[in-house]
Write an enzyme that holds these catalytic residues in place. Structure first.
Site, PDB file in Angstrom:
ATOM      1  N   HIS A  24       0.847  -1.187   0.000  1.00  0.00           N
ATOM      2  CA  HIS A  24       0.000   0.000   0.000  1.00  0.00           C
ATOM      3  C   HIS A  24       0.880   1.233   0.000  1.00  0.00           C
ATOM      4  O   HIS A  24       1.944   1.227   0.613  1.00  0.00           O
ATOM      5  CB  HIS A  24      -0.918   0.024   1.232  1.00  0.00           C
ATOM      6  CG  HIS A  24      -2.087   0.917   1.044  1.00  0.00           C
ATOM      7  ND1 HIS A  24      -2.018   2.273   1.263  1.00  0.00           N
ATOM      8  CD2 HIS A  24      -3.340   0.660   0.612  1.00  0.00           C
ATOM      9  CE1 HIS A  24      -3.197   2.805   0.987  1.00  0.00           C
ATOM     10  NE2 HIS A  24      -4.009   1.850   0.577  1.00  0.00           N
TER      11      HIS A  24
ATOM     12  N   ASP B  68      -8.062  -5.103  -0.131  1.00  0.00           N
ATOM     13  CA  ASP B  68      -8.576  -5.931  -1.226  1.00  0.00           C
ATOM     14  C   ASP B  68      -8.227  -7.407  -1.092  1.00  0.00           C
ATOM     15  O   ASP B  68      -8.723  -8.228  -1.851  1.00  0.00           O
ATOM     16  CB  ASP B  68      -8.045  -5.412  -2.571  1.00  0.00           C
ATOM     17  CG  ASP B  68      -8.655  -4.073  -2.936  1.00  0.00           C
ATOM     18  OD1 ASP B  68      -9.840  -3.888  -2.623  1.00  0.00           O
ATOM     19  OD2 ASP B  68      -7.951  -3.233  -3.510  1.00  0.00           O
TER      20      ASP B  68
HETATM   21  N1  CMC Z   1       4.090  -7.691  -4.886  1.00  0.00           N
HETATM   22  C1  CMC Z   1       5.449  -7.697  -5.017  1.00  0.00           C
HETATM   23  N2  CMC Z   1       6.229  -6.615  -4.843  1.00  0.00           N
HETATM   24  C2  CMC Z   1       5.615  -5.467  -4.515  1.00  0.00           C
HETATM   25  C3  CMC Z   1       4.224  -5.368  -4.376  1.00  0.00           C
HETATM   26  C4  CMC Z   1       3.455  -6.540  -4.560  1.00  0.00           C
HETATM   27  N3  CMC Z   1       2.128  -6.505  -4.424  1.00  0.00           N
HETATM   28  N4  CMC Z   1       3.891  -4.107  -4.046  1.00  0.00           N
HETATM   29  C5  CMC Z   1       5.039  -3.407  -4.006  1.00  0.00           C
HETATM   30  N5  CMC Z   1       6.094  -4.230  -4.287  1.00  0.00           N
HETATM   31  C6  CMC Z   1       7.528  -3.862  -4.280  1.00  0.00           C
HETATM   32  C7  CMC Z   1       7.897  -3.083  -5.524  1.00  0.00           C
HETATM   33  O1  CMC Z   1       8.359  -3.936  -6.558  1.00  0.00           O
HETATM   34  C8  CMC Z   1       8.986  -2.179  -4.989  1.00  0.00           C
HETATM   35  O2  CMC Z   1      10.160  -2.954  -4.865  1.00  0.00           O
HETATM   36  P1  CMC Z   1      11.623  -2.276  -5.118  1.00  0.00           P
HETATM   37  O3  CMC Z   1      11.759  -1.246  -4.039  1.00  0.00           O
HETATM   38  O4  CMC Z   1      12.581  -3.412  -5.028  1.00  0.00           O
HETATM   39  O5  CMC Z   1      11.559  -1.671  -6.492  1.00  0.00           O
HETATM   40  C9  CMC Z   1       8.527  -1.828  -3.576  1.00  0.00           C
HETATM   41  O6  CMC Z   1       7.718  -2.955  -3.178  1.00  0.00           O
HETATM   42  C10 CMC Z   1       7.708  -0.552  -3.474  1.00  0.00           C
HETATM   43  O7  CMC Z   1       6.610  -0.650  -4.382  1.00  0.00           O
HETATM   44  P2  CMC Z   1       6.023   0.552  -5.243  1.00  0.00           P
HETATM   45  O8  CMC Z   1       5.319  -0.018  -6.415  1.00  0.00           O
HETATM   46  O9  CMC Z   1       7.110   1.558  -5.503  1.00  0.00           O
HETATM   47  O10 CMC Z   1       5.016   1.181  -4.193  1.00  0.00           O
HETATM   48  P3  CMC Z   1       3.813   2.143  -4.522  1.00  0.00           P
HETATM   49  O11 CMC Z   1       3.499   2.869  -3.278  1.00  0.00           O
HETATM   50  O12 CMC Z   1       4.096   2.953  -5.746  1.00  0.00           O
HETATM   51  O13 CMC Z   1       2.610   1.139  -4.919  1.00  0.00           O
HETATM   52  C11 CMC Z   1       0.762  -0.342  -4.721  1.00  0.00           C
HETATM   53  C12 CMC Z   1       1.614   0.750  -4.031  1.00  0.00           C
HETATM   54  C13 CMC Z   1      -0.473  -0.599  -3.864  1.00  0.00           C
HETATM   55  C14 CMC Z   1       0.314   0.163  -6.092  1.00  0.00           C
HETATM   56  C15 CMC Z   1       1.626  -1.629  -4.862  1.00  0.00           C
HETATM   57  O14 CMC Z   1       1.978  -2.112  -3.570  1.00  0.00           O
HETATM   58  C16 CMC Z   1       0.907  -2.721  -5.653  1.00  0.00           C
HETATM   59  O15 CMC Z   1       1.019  -2.745  -6.892  1.00  0.00           O
HETATM   60  N6  CMC Z   1       0.153  -3.661  -4.962  1.00  0.00           N
HETATM   61  C17 CMC Z   1      -0.633  -4.648  -5.656  1.00  0.00           C
HETATM   62  C18 CMC Z   1      -1.949  -4.041  -6.136  1.00  0.00           C
HETATM   63  C19 CMC Z   1      -2.918  -3.810  -4.984  1.00  0.00           C
HETATM   64  O16 CMC Z   1      -3.136  -4.671  -4.142  1.00  0.00           O
HETATM   65  N7  CMC Z   1      -3.552  -2.613  -4.976  1.00  0.00           N
HETATM   66  C20 CMC Z   1      -4.578  -2.275  -4.005  1.00  0.00           C
HETATM   67  C21 CMC Z   1      -4.158  -1.183  -3.074  1.00  0.00           C
HETATM   68  S1  CMC Z   1      -5.293  -1.031  -1.670  1.00  0.00           S
HETATM   69  C22 CMC Z   1      -6.795  -0.516  -2.351  1.00  0.00           C
HETATM   70  C23 CMC Z   1      -6.789   0.909  -2.759  1.00  0.00           C
HETATM   71  O17 CMC Z   1      -6.362   1.208  -3.887  1.00  0.00           O
HETATM   72  O18 CMC Z   1      -7.211   1.760  -1.972  1.00  0.00           O
END
Ligand code: CMC
Length: 428
Positions: free
Chosen positions: A307, A364
């Protein structure tokens, strides 16, 4: 005494005011920085940028705290109803009994939509994803209520638009499903609760009576409450930015629905169940999928994990996990994907990759399992999220307009070509 921060750049010192929130959140206000120094800030994905001051929702991602208007999400989920929470978010205070009765009556009296909406619905192919249909139908409300386009409406008139949005969204949502399965649409029943009415519009058929079980309506109400607001997330920021151009509430909410649809945001609830199903069909080897999620050369991510703001746990996920257990027990359902979800969570939470990046199950991860147990089809999961999020979008849209916020218009750092001369096509 007001606080200030200093920025040292090119041998000069620039003072920037510090804004402090009621929960002691500190922000440097850089809105005048460019005029003084020529500098803008660059923050891809707005990871560290506050876009507004807001009195609606407080969230502490480090501590796993979520409060609507000061009330904890745990207490609201346990003790209130969705319409009570909607009132709280939109009008700032919990309603009295009289206020809630009047609000509920108002909403139930506006639940019908114009008959011409049916012909718009008929134009969609049955394969159309319900989120796309819902976004279009909400936008179409501007055609049936053209006065809602006027940016200078009175408080009472805006309130009428707000009531209509809350009243009609369940009808439009259920009808987008009926279009998907090519069943006759079902009209709202005003003697039912908000959640029960939605369920009967989803599942009633001309051939059979549909009685909504209280276990189901209670679970739906709880899920809607947990999704009702989440401060400046992707879809809410979209609603605020679209509304900041003085676009109507319906147009802004329609844009919010489109933003919510993506699998990194609300669309994750559908993606989670599809992922869990894929793991089940593949033999249930969760280690294999955890390894895939960690592999930088593999695009696979654990959906429902991670998140942007929660860095310890998502309090909504804790409540939903327990609710999933309770609902499945009460309905006597044994869903193998619940076991896979729990094993996946266990393995991931014990893994350094996830631990070091503070990746925990989010709202989710378990919500789809409850929706499935309640009979909601997978591609309607994100529509359920939209139904829940509506009061939050409305409250944020209203707050933005009442605070006379300026149009949302970020800047950029240009990285393209320097000025060049046009070359006629014959000479290229
Ligand atoms: N599985 C594997 N690795 C992950 C995941 C995941 N679900 N989420 C983040 N990471 C890793 C990512 O690869 C990165 O690694 P590194 O630092 O080595 O490059 C690190 O964790 C930080 O991730 P980020 O993508 O830079 O973080 P963000 O804040 O931009 O993204 C997120 C947040 C929610 C989009 C992401 O965690 C994600 O894609 N999760 C899966 C989709 C999901 O469950 N979304 C629902 C969010 S809750 C409902 C709502 O939207 O309100």
């Amino acid at each position: 005494m007001s606080k200030k921060a200093e920025l040292h750049y090119n041998g000069k010192v620039y003072e920037v005011p510090v804004v402090i929130g009621t929960e002691n959140e500190n922000a440097i206000d850089i809105s005048k920085l460019r005029g003084k120094s020529g500098l803008i800030t660059l923050d891809r994905g707005f990871k560290n940028t506050g876009s507004c001051e807001s009195a609606i929702t407080f969230l502490d991602g480090e501590e796993g705290v979520l409060r609507y208007r000061g009330y904890s999400i745990e207490e609201l989920a346990e003790k209130s109803t969705f319409l009570e929470v909607a009132f709280l978010l939109i009008y700032s205070e919990l309603p009295t009994r009289e206020e809630l009765d009047a609000f509920t009556k108002d909403i139930s009296e506006h639940s019908l939509v114009h008959e011409d909406v049916r012909s718009i619905l008929d134009g969609f192919p049955s394969k159309a994803h319900p989120m796309g249909v819902l976004s279009s139908l909400v936008s179409s409300l501007t055609a049936f209520y053209p006065k809602s386009l006027d940016p200078n409406r009175s408080v009472e008139q805006i309130n009428g638009t707000v009531i209509r949005a809350i009243a009609k969204l369940p009808t439009l949502a259920a009808w987008s499903y009926k279009n998907r399965v090519r069943q006759p649409i079902v009209y709202p029943k005003n003697n039912l609760s908000y959640s029960a009415n939605f369920m009967q519009m989803m599942f009633a058929l001309p051939t059979t009576d549909y009685v909504v079980s209280p276990v189901i309506t209670k679970a739906i109400d709880k899920l809607l409450i947990l999704h009702a607001d989440h401060e400046q997330n992707c879809s809410t920021s979209t609603v605020r930015v679209v509304g900041s151009s003085h676009a109507s509430l319906y147009a802004s909410v329609s844009a919010g629905i489109a933003a919510l649809w993506g699998p990194l945001h609300g669309g994750a609830n559908q993606a989670v169940i599809e992922m869990l199903e894929a793991i089940r069909i593949d033999g249930g080897d969760v280690d294999k999928y955890v390894a895939k999620a960690k592999d930088k050369d593999d695009a696979f991510r654990l959906m429902g994990f991670g998140h942007r703001v929660y860095k310890s746990f998502d309090p909504r996920a804790t409540i939903i996990k327990k609710a999933a257990d309770d609902v499945l027990k009460e309905l006597n359902i044994n869903d193998p994907v619940l076991e896979i979800a729990k094993r996946l969570e266990e393995v991931a939470l014990d893994d350094d990759y996830f631990k070091s990046r503070n990746l925990y199950p989010n709202v989710d991860f378990y919500s789809g399992i409850i929706y499935r147990a309640l009979g909601i089809p997978t591609d309607m999961f994100t529509v359920m999220f939209a139904l829940g999020r509506l009061p939050g979008w409305i409250a944020q849209w209203k707050e933005m307009r009442e605070n006379h916020e300026p149009i949302g218009r970020p800047r950029q750092v240009y990285t393209g070509s320097k000025e060049r001369k046009y070359v006629p096509i014959e000479s290229r």
